[in-house]
Design a protein around this motif. Structure first.
Motif: not given
Length: 377
Positions: A114-119, A147-150, A243-247
């Protein structure tokens, strides 16, 4: 008839413990149901596991060598495998064997799903003209990436709402399940089926990205091409991948360069190669002519008596050295002498006089043959 356990693992009957372990690891990686989705892979995996459990244990192995499968309780083994089959995907039972396997991190530690995942990194192939490769410069490219959804700032949740912690896995993204078999207790670690490994549940999804937190976008970029690049040169553009997921951080963009052929020039390392055709009179008498270079028109001196195939050098007119553009190669020009197939009567008369002065006998080839003789023809 049951297969021989040594045959299943592909080892000799006198194989040592380490050989047995290596064989098991190799086969388990190949047939693990989370990796191999082919029909029969799970049954093959169970068979491999059963063989390893027996052969890896000294007492069981001794009984098996003496009495065969009957000596190690084949019926009990079959019951144990039925329990395995009920697990619905044998995810990380052997995680201790495989560093980094099925979501494991180096050192055998399991990454929190559930942590950050690199794109992801992306690749783009880019063609350049010859002079662009020589001198470099800015180039505009277009890439399609995530890209991260704005609208939801990457959360995947409808604005004004927020994801909640998954109640099944308590935000870990994984669930553990202990199962007892006749051969001991095993713990299965698998992706949480409720949140699919994210550790979060989205009750109201973002209408723009559908709950993904990312959108596919086409973007224009200006990249700098260094002077002196060649076919296969790879440029890394940091942070311009998906873009990565979850920051998590974005991946990188890798641009692979390929150089178009040029009508006038060829390349040999840092040197530029070309050819120039001159008349036989220019070759005999010498001359000064304009030639094409990557820098534009340059004056080239044709020495008196230049022979066909002579290579003349324009220093420092080649390709800049990659990483050191001040230092350049040379431009090497091969001289081709144009010997005419036909000449005018006036030219013939003058050349025949020249032949008499030189004392050359003009044979069947005539004056044209005499010209060729002058140039080694």
């Amino acid at each position: 008839m049951a297969r021989d356990y040594y045959e299943i693992l592909g080892v000799a009957r006198d194989a040592d413990k380490e050989e047995v372990k290596q064989a098991f690891r190799r086969l388990a990686r190949k047939y693990h149901p989370d990796v191999n989705k082919e029909p029969g892979a799970e049954e093959r995996f169970k068979e491999i596991n059963r063989a390893y459990e027996v052969i890896s244990d000294p007492e069981n192995r001794a009984r098996y060598d003496r009495f065969g499968e009957a000596g190690v309780g084949s019926a009990a083994g079959a019951a144990g495998y039925q329990d395995f089959g009920d697990m619905g995907g044998i995810a990380d039972i052997f995680e201790s064997f495989f560093s980094g396997f099925s979501g494991g991190a180096p050192g055998g530690q399991t990454r929190r799903r559930g942590g950050p995942v690199r794109g992801d990194d992306l690749r783009l192939d880019l063609k350049l003209d010859f002079r662009e490769a020589v001198f470099g410069g800015e180039k505009e490219i277009r890439i399609s990436h995530l890209e991260t959804c704005t609208n939801c700032t990457g959360s995947g949740a409808k604005p004004g709402t927020r994801p909640r912690t998954c109640s099944t896995c308590s935000g870990a993204g994984q669930v553990r399940r202990a199962t007892r078999t006749p051969f001991g207790s095993f713990t299965q670690v698998s992706v949480c089926p409720t949140c699919n490994g994210t550790g979060q549940m989205i009750e109201e999804k973002c209408e723009v990205c559908g709950g993904n937190g990312q959108r596919q976008e086409t973007k224009k970029l200006k990249i700098t091409i260094p002077a002196g690049v060649d076919n296969g040169t790879r440029l890394r553009v940091s942070g311009e991948g998906d873009a990565g997921q979850r920051s998590g951080p974005s991946g990188d963009l890798y641009v692979y360069l390929f150089i178009n052929d040029d009508a006038d020039f060829q390349r040999d390392g840092v040197n530029v190669l070309s050819e120039i055709k001159v008349s036989y009179l220019q070759a005999i008498l010498g001359s000064r002519i304009e030639v094409k270079t990557v820098d534009g028109e340059e004056e080239l001196t044709i020495p008196v008596g230049t022979q066909p195939g002579t290579v003349l050098t324009l220093e420092n007119k080649g390709v800049p050295k990659l990483g050191n553009p001040v230092s350049r190669g040379d431009h090497l020009i091969t001289v081709l002498v144009d010997i005419p197939a036909r000449i005018s009567p006036e030219e013939r008369e003058l050349l025949e006089k020249l032949a008499k002065i030189r004392g050359d006998r003009v044979g069947k080839g005539g004056v044209e043959g005499f010209i060729g003789k002058i140039f080694g023809g």
